[in-house]
Motif scaffolding. Structure first.
Motif, PDB file in Angstrom:
ATOM      1  N   GLU A 135      13.520  62.672  54.618  1.00 15.94           N
ATOM      2  CA  GLU A 135      13.454  61.250  54.898  1.00 15.94           C
ATOM      3  C   GLU A 135      12.214  60.718  54.193  1.00 15.94           C
ATOM      4  OE1 GLU A 135      13.343  60.330  59.094  1.00 15.94           O
ATOM      5  OE2 GLU A 135      12.795  58.266  58.660  1.00 15.94           O
ATOM      6  N   GLY A 136      12.337  59.557  53.550  1.00 17.04           N
ATOM      7  CA  GLY A 136      11.161  59.014  52.886  1.00 17.04           C
ATOM      8  C   GLY A 136      11.506  57.888  51.938  1.00 17.04           C
ATOM      9  N   THR A 137      10.530  57.478  51.151  1.00 15.80           N
ATOM     10  CA  THR A 137      10.771  56.422  50.174  1.00 15.80           C
ATOM     11  C   THR A 137      11.579  57.013  49.027  1.00 15.80           C
ATOM     12  OG1 THR A 137       8.802  56.974  48.929  1.00 15.80           O
ATOM     13  CG2 THR A 137       8.535  55.387  50.712  1.00 15.80           C
ATOM     14  N   GLU A 165       9.643  59.534  47.040  1.00 16.00           N
ATOM     15  CA  GLU A 165       9.464  60.832  47.697  1.00 16.00           C
ATOM     16  C   GLU A 165      10.739  61.675  47.625  1.00 16.00           C
ATOM     17  OE1 GLU A 165       6.338  59.050  51.008  1.00 16.00           O
ATOM     18  OE2 GLU A 165       8.388  59.555  51.573  1.00 16.00           O
ATOM     19  N   GLU A 198      14.394  46.069  57.240  1.00 15.20           N
ATOM     20  CA  GLU A 198      14.394  46.921  56.047  1.00 15.20           C
ATOM     21  C   GLU A 198      15.810  47.205  55.544  1.00 15.20           C
ATOM     22  OE1 GLU A 198      12.634  50.750  56.794  1.00 15.20           O
ATOM     23  OE2 GLU A 198      13.828  51.104  58.570  1.00 15.20           O
ATOM     24  N   VAL A 234      17.817  50.524  54.572  1.00 13.31           N
ATOM     25  CA  VAL A 234      17.745  51.974  54.651  1.00 13.31           C
ATOM     26  C   VAL A 234      19.011  52.554  54.034  1.00 13.31           C
ATOM     27  CG1 VAL A 234      17.258  53.890  56.185  1.00 13.31           C
ATOM     28  CG2 VAL A 234      16.819  51.574  56.941  1.00 13.31           C
ATOM     29  N   GLU A 272      13.818  50.310  61.182  1.00 18.60           N
ATOM     30  CA  GLU A 272      12.927  49.204  61.535  1.00 18.60           C
ATOM     31  C   GLU A 272      13.605  47.881  61.212  1.00 18.60           C
ATOM     32  OE1 GLU A 272      10.012  49.527  62.947  1.00 18.60           O
ATOM     33  OE2 GLU A 272       9.785  51.705  62.775  1.00 18.60           O
ATOM     34  N   CYS A 275      21.705  49.031  56.649  1.00 20.31           N
ATOM     35  CA  CYS A 275      21.698  50.481  56.499  1.00 20.31           C
ATOM     36  C   CYS A 275      22.959  50.848  55.737  1.00 20.31           C
ATOM     37  CB  CYS A 275      21.687  51.147  57.875  1.00 20.31           C
ATOM     38  SG  CYS A 275      21.820  52.936  57.805  1.00 20.31           S
ATOM     39  N   HIS A 298      14.509  50.772  50.880  1.00 22.35           N
ATOM     40  CA  HIS A 298      13.092  50.940  51.174  1.00 22.35           C
ATOM     41  C   HIS A 298      12.827  52.359  51.630  1.00 22.35           C
ATOM     42  CE1 HIS A 298      13.398  46.432  52.291  1.00 22.35           C
ATOM     43  NE2 HIS A 298      13.386  46.625  50.990  1.00 22.35           N
ATOM     44  N   ARG A 299      13.834  52.880  52.306  1.00 18.87           N
ATOM     45  CA  ARG A 299      13.669  54.208  52.877  1.00 18.87           C
ATOM     46  C   ARG A 299      15.018  54.932  52.792  1.00 18.87           C
ATOM     47  NH1 ARG A 299      12.830  55.808  58.011  1.00 18.87           N
ATOM     48  NH2 ARG A 299      13.711  53.866  58.762  1.00 18.87           N
ATOM     49  N   ILE A 300      14.968  56.247  52.650  1.00 24.47           N
ATOM     50  CA  ILE A 300      16.198  57.023  52.501  1.00 24.47           C
ATOM     51  C   ILE A 300      16.193  58.191  53.475  1.00 24.47           C
ATOM     52  CG2 ILE A 300      17.551  58.482  50.908  1.00 24.47           C
ATOM     53  CD1 ILE A 300      16.471  56.827  48.615  1.00 24.47           C
ATOM     54  N   MET A 301      17.352  58.441  54.082  1.00 32.19           N
ATOM     55  CA  MET A 301      17.500  59.662  54.867  1.00 32.19           C
ATOM     56  C   MET A 301      18.533  60.521  54.142  1.00 32.19           C
ATOM     57  SD  MET A 301      18.684  60.453  58.770  1.00 32.19           S
ATOM     58  CE  MET A 301      20.271  59.652  58.921  1.00 32.19           C
TER      59      MET A 301
END
Lengths: 287, 254, 346, 234
Positions: B231-233, B236, B29, B31, B26, B204, B218-221
């Protein structure tokens, strides 16, 4: 029909000569990662040594060829020590230019020493034999047989002796070779010696049919470049295959297309191949 | 949505380096992509920066299909990247590196160069100005005239990021930015990355330093064997069983 | 600031001196033979400037350059011999034709990399040479083309004398140097250098590598074509050997002696190498022996050539002077000594 | 047995290793922990002679070896597996192993014995002895690389990140095998990111950060250390 068979045999003869030179070039490429421009000139010097051994000292054809092989092996080692080893860590363009320098040097020395005349190694096997209705000179058969014997010998040396396999080991992984205790300098010298010997043998075999002259190296080296690009640089089966493809194409092309442009054919094939497949026909990737 | 991949796949010979990865980034962010060595993280980067062609699947950036476009088009569309092994123009100075980085935004051609036209002078000026701006941003103004070989490893890392920034990207891909630098330098780097995000660029990154990832992203894969396994925060991901398994090899708690 | 101004001033004076020398040369040359040698050297130098752009700045070893030289020479020669075109028409046509062929060649060869590129361009050079040699009906084959006319006069200016032809060639040389220096000092030149440094990185920065390579290749061929056309009207005899790879290798040698990726290098190297061998007759036979060995020595020990070596020597001297100046106040800082080591390393 | 004192290595102006002191005793299993870019591979390449240190000394069994070329190390009894394995990928597995015994090529019996030993350690290599090394799976390649290193009958075995790109179960297998080798009397120095497993099998450990040794202790102590846990275990 007879003409066709005749040309096929000629193609084989030509291919055999190319093959011996190309094998050496591809071996050197494998370990040095540089196309050795001067390789064709070692072939040329091999021709001259054979010629002088026979005409000046009256030595037997086979012994002359053997002496030439040994002389050339030493020359090959010198070339590795003086030119290629010191350049090992230079950028590839610089290595290339150094090889060009070595080539110019050897050809010029040949001209100064022996002049620019065409010479012919005395033919002792010029009887004609008939095989299946095709007329062949013995020398052509000797070329093909000699090349095949040398190829088999090379194959056995590389695949079935530990010393021979160090050449391939170094080509496949230089660090890995060091790590098992292989002295990479010695392997490099060995490779140049073997490659130069093969080139010399090609000249000794072909000398009675083709002539010996200072610029003979320049033409064959470019043909052989075409071959190893077709066959994939560093690949041994590719070099063999490429040699016979080119020998055959030239022989048939000269007869059925144009003898005037027969030398253009090789280079045109290369341009065509690389236009379609920029990394060569049998590329292993990389480089 | 800024970037979207659908079933992105890459094979090398018989090896599947990346297997049908669906991912979205997004706008705005930070990532992170994590995973064990050899999990396909760099391959993923190389695909979404156009460095390698993909074998199958689709990549779209700002709604535009990028699948199969040449490398330089990715950069021109606004995807900037750094490399794991810090990749710079080693025979130029810091400033010259950044000047050439702006080249794709300039228009001058051969004739402009020969006749030294207004456009040539304007482009030349704009490149210098932009380079100066980035130098300031990454804090390397003082070493701008040094050859790249003379600056520290940490400065080289900053310069590599600067080089990506000078192309004015919308999305910045950072491949292990903190590899080989120490603790103090890492927190400086974190600040820089946050600064980049605040300036409106989506980031990223691939990173091994977990603490840094957990703080920053903010978010991780998570990738393992070329497939996306989670995938998530950060929170998580921290609790995800499959991730723990991939990292620790079966035993959950030692 | 003062130092920089002073440096610019000395540079400016040096340029002026060289220019004055070039203008005055026909009058101070001890004999006509030297004038011929230098004129020919200038023609070759123009081609070497083209090679410099490809090898020095773009970092691609193209070995088709003699082919392009021959192409330019034969195009211009044939146009003026067979169609009776004036030199002033045949020269630009030759340059454009050479560029067009080069762009086609580039489209094919720049898809390949590394050794494949070198071998492919070498083979293309050989093809051009062989076609010139074998196309007897057009090119006269190995006999060559005899009697290419000299440039027709423009108004009152005639090109019958050696001196006038010298000035004509000099004008083209100056034009070449001017264009080349403008290009390499601009963003366009920086783009070439970035490709030499790292193609991958350049591409990830949004640079269209293929387009830039073609551009450099095209410019190089344009000037090589001009050099060929000048050659044909100056020597007035064309043989297929002017397109042979040997000439490419000589160009390469000239470039390396002078210094690749420098503006003065091609001229210095060409004049020096061709001048020395032409003036020392006894060298003729041993010329290539010396050249071959020299080429190896240069790439191994002086990859920057004469100009490069002078530059680094100057840098070293300046550093020593600066350090001596400083040593009164403080020792050289750690960073500096590091920098020195590094430069030696590169 | 192996002693590194004050080793510095630099690439240009970048100092990859700074004042590294490491000691490995006979029969020990020592692990070198560090993240990507910490300098593990540089250190290994320096020990095996592929890189030369800018200063400092390396002693092996009392001999200074820091200036020796790589191929001589094998004669002395140091054998190394590089990260990336450095196999001869277009050769059959068996040929790779035989080349591993290159330095003892006149000792036919010894080579035969070592080969049997390697095949016992990694039965899968026996099964695949005629396959090209490049066609093996990652784990099998790692086994072939370790096997090849063992063929010279070394006293010291250096292993650079054998776990890279391998599934946990395979890593376990590889580590178990190394443990057996160690028990059989060979000294082992292992570089790893995978601290969890490595600390389990080893005796002592060093932690490398940005080219410096920041910690060294017994493995069980290290695996209890909070900092190590945070940085390498997760």
């Amino acid at each position: 029909m007879d003409l066709l068979i005749q040309q096929v045999v000629n193609g084989f003869t030509l291919g055999s000569i190319y093959c011996l030179v190309a094998l050496g070039l591809t071996l050197i490429y494998g370990i040095m990662e540089v196309p050795n421009f001067a390789h064709g000139h070692l072939y040329m010097v091999g021709g001259y040594v054979t010629f002088f051994m026979m005409t000046l000292y009256g030595i037997n054809y086979w012994v002359s060829g053997l002496i030439a092989g040994i002389v050339l092996a030493v020359l090959g080692i010198l070339l590795e020590r003086i030119v290629f080893n010191p350049m090992r860590n230079s950028p590839s363009t610089n290595k290339f230019i150094a090889a060009v320098g070595a080539m110019m040097f050897i050809e010029a020395v040949a001209r100064v020493l022996w002049g620019s005349d065409f010479r012919s190694i005395p033919a002792i096997y010029d009887n004609v034999v008939m095989i299946g209705g095709v007329r062949l000179t013995e020398q052509r058969l000797i070329i093909i047989a000699g090349a095949v014997i040398l190829m088999v010998a090379l194959y056995l040396f590389l695949k079935h002796t530990l010393i021979g396999s160090t050449i391939e080991a170094m080509a496949q992984n230089r660090d890995g070779a060091s790590l098992v205790g292989i002295d990479v300098n010695r392997v490099a010298m060995l490779t140049f010696a073997v490659a130069s010997l093969l080139a010399s043998a090609a000249a000794s075999l072909s000398g009675p049919i083709f002539l010996v002259y200072p610029s003979m190296g320049a033409l064959i080296i470019m043909k052989v470049f075409v071959i190893i690009v077709i066959g994939g640089m560093g690949s041994i089966p590719g070099a063999v295959l490429g040699s016979f493809i080119l020998g055959m194409t030239e022989s048939l092309g000269a007869t059925y297309i144009s003898s005037n442009y027969k030398d253009v054919i090789a280079f045109a094939i290369l341009v065509l191949i690389l236009s379609i497949k920029p990394s060569g026909l049998f590329a292993k990737g990389g480089h | 949505m800024l970037l979207k991949t659908e079933a992105l796949t890459k094979n090398f010979g018989g090896l599947t380096a990346l297997n049908k990865v669906n991912f979205e980034i997004e706008e705005g962010e930070i990532v992170a992509i994590i995973g064990p060595n050899g999990a396909g993280k760099s391959t993923f980067f190389n695909l979404i920066s156009g460095f390698y062609p993909s074998c199958s699947g689709r990549i779209s950036f700002m709604g535009k299909d990028m699948t199969g476009t040449p490398t330089h088009e990715f950069a021109c569309s606004g995807i900037g990247r750094t490399f794991q092994t810090t990749n710079l123009f080693t025979d130029s100075t810091v400033l010259d590196n950044l000047i050439i980085g702006y080249r794709s935004k300039t228009k001058m051609g051969m004739l402009d160069a020969i006749f030294n036209t207004k456009r040539a002078r304007r482009d030349e000026g704009a490149s210098r100005e932009k380079a100066g701006e980035i130098l300031e941003f990454i804090g390397l103004t003082e070493v701008k005239n040094q050859p790249v070989g003379n600056i520290s490893q940490e400065a080289a890392k900053r310069l590599a990021i600067g080089l990506a920034l000078v192309t004015e990207p919308r999305l910045l891909l950072l491949d292990e930015p903190a590899a080989g630098i120490n603790h103090g330098e890492t927190s400086e780097l974190v600040k820089l990355i946050e600064k980049i995000q605040h300036s409106g660029i989506t980031v990223c990154l691939i990173e091994h330093k977990m603490q840094m990832v957990m703080n920053l992203a903010h978010r991780i894969m998570v990738l393992n064997y070329g497939t996306k396994i989670a995938e998530g925060t950060p929170r998580e991901i921290n609790k995800n069983d499959r991730v723990i398994e991939a990292y620790l090899g079966g035993t959950k708690h030692a | 600031m003062d130092l920089i101004k002073k440096m610019y001033k000395t540079k400016y004076i040096a340029y002026l001196a060289v220019f004055a020398l070039a203008i005055a040369f026909p009058y101070i040359s001890p004999n006509r033979y030297y004038l011929t040698v230098v004129t020919l050297g200038f023609i070759y130098a123009i081609a070497v400037y083209g090679l410099n752009l490809i090898v020095g700045y773009l970092g691609q070893l193209s070995l088709a350059q003699a082919g392009f030289f021959g192409l330019g020479a034969y195009t211009s020669g044939l146009l003026s011999l067979k169609l009776g075109l004036s030199f002033w028409l045949s020269l630009p046509i030759a340059a454009v034709a050479t560029t067009t062929v080069a762009l086609l060649v580039g489209l094919i060869s720049f898809r390949t990399r590394g050794h494949y590129f070198v071998i492919l361009t070498l083979c293309i050079g050989v093809i051009i040479h062989l076609v010139i040699e074998k196309w007897d009906s057009l090119t006269g084959g190995v006999r060559g083309l005899i009697g290419v006319p000299i440039p027709s006069s423009i108004g009152p200016i005639e090109f019958k004398s050696l001196e006038s032809q010298y000035y004509l060639v000099l004008a083209f040389l100056i034009l070449t140097i001017f264009v080349m220096s403008r290009i390499v000092s601009s963003l366009v030149g920086r783009t070439f250098k970035s490709i030499r440094n790292s193609e991958e990185l350049a591409a990830t920065l949004g640079i269209n590598v293929m387009k830039s390579k073609l551009l450099a290749f095209g410019i190089a061929a344009f000037f090589t074509g001009i050099a060929g056309a000048l050659f044909s009207s100056y020597i007035r005899f064309l043989g297929p050997e002017i397109a042979a790879t040997h000439l490419t290798f000589e160009f390469l040698l000239f470039l390396l002696i002078g210094g690749q990726a420098t503006i003065a290098g091609p001229l210095v190297g060409t004049l020096l190498a061709s001048g020395i061998t032409e003036s020392l007759q006894f060298m003729q036979e041993y010329r290539m022996v010396v050249f071959g060995a020299l080429l190896i020595v240069i790439v191994k020990f002086f990859p920057g050539g004469l100009v490069g070596a002078t530059k680094s020597l100057k840098a070293k001297l300046e550093k020593r002077v600066n350090q001596r100046k400083k040593s009164g106040t403080n020792l050289p800082s750690k960073g500096e000594s590091h920098a020195a080591k590094n430069r030696g390393f590169n | 047995m192996l002693k590194l004192s004050g080793i510095n290595v630099s690439y240009g102006s970048y100092l990859a290793l700074q004042d590294v002191n490491i000691e490995v005793n006979k029969g020990e299993f020592v692990v070198l922990l560090g993240a990507n870019g910490a300098g593990k591979s540089t250190l290994f390449r320096t020990i095996s002679g592929l890189l030369k240190p800018t200063s400092g000394s390396i002693e092996f069994k009392g001999h200074k070896i820091e200036q020796l070329p790589a191929f001589k190390m094998v004669n002395l009894g140091i054998s190394q597996c590089l990260e990336g394995r450095a196999l001869f990928s277009h050769m059959p597995v068996k040929q790779n192993l035989l080349l591993g015994g290159y330095v003892r090529r006149n000792d036919k019996e010894g080579i035969k014995k070592s080969l049997t030993m390697v095949y016992e350690l990694f039965p899968v290599l026996k099964e695949k002895e005629n396959d090209l090394a490049g066609s093996l799976s990652g784990g099998q390649q790692q086994m072939a690389a370790i096997g090849r290193a063992l063929m010279s009958d070394p006293e010291l075995l250096l292993l650079d990140e054998p776990s890279i790109g391998l599934a946990p179960i395979v890593v376990q297998q590889v580590f178990d095998a190394v443990k057996i080798v160690n028990k059989a009397g060979k000294t082992v120095l292992l570089a790893e990111q995978n601290a969890h497993l490595a600390l389990k099998v080893s005796h002592r450990g060093y932690v490398l950060e940005n080219g410096r040794v920041v910690m060294h202790d017994r493995s069980d102590v290290l695996s209890g250390n909070e900092e190590v846990k945070k940085a390498y275990i997760g």
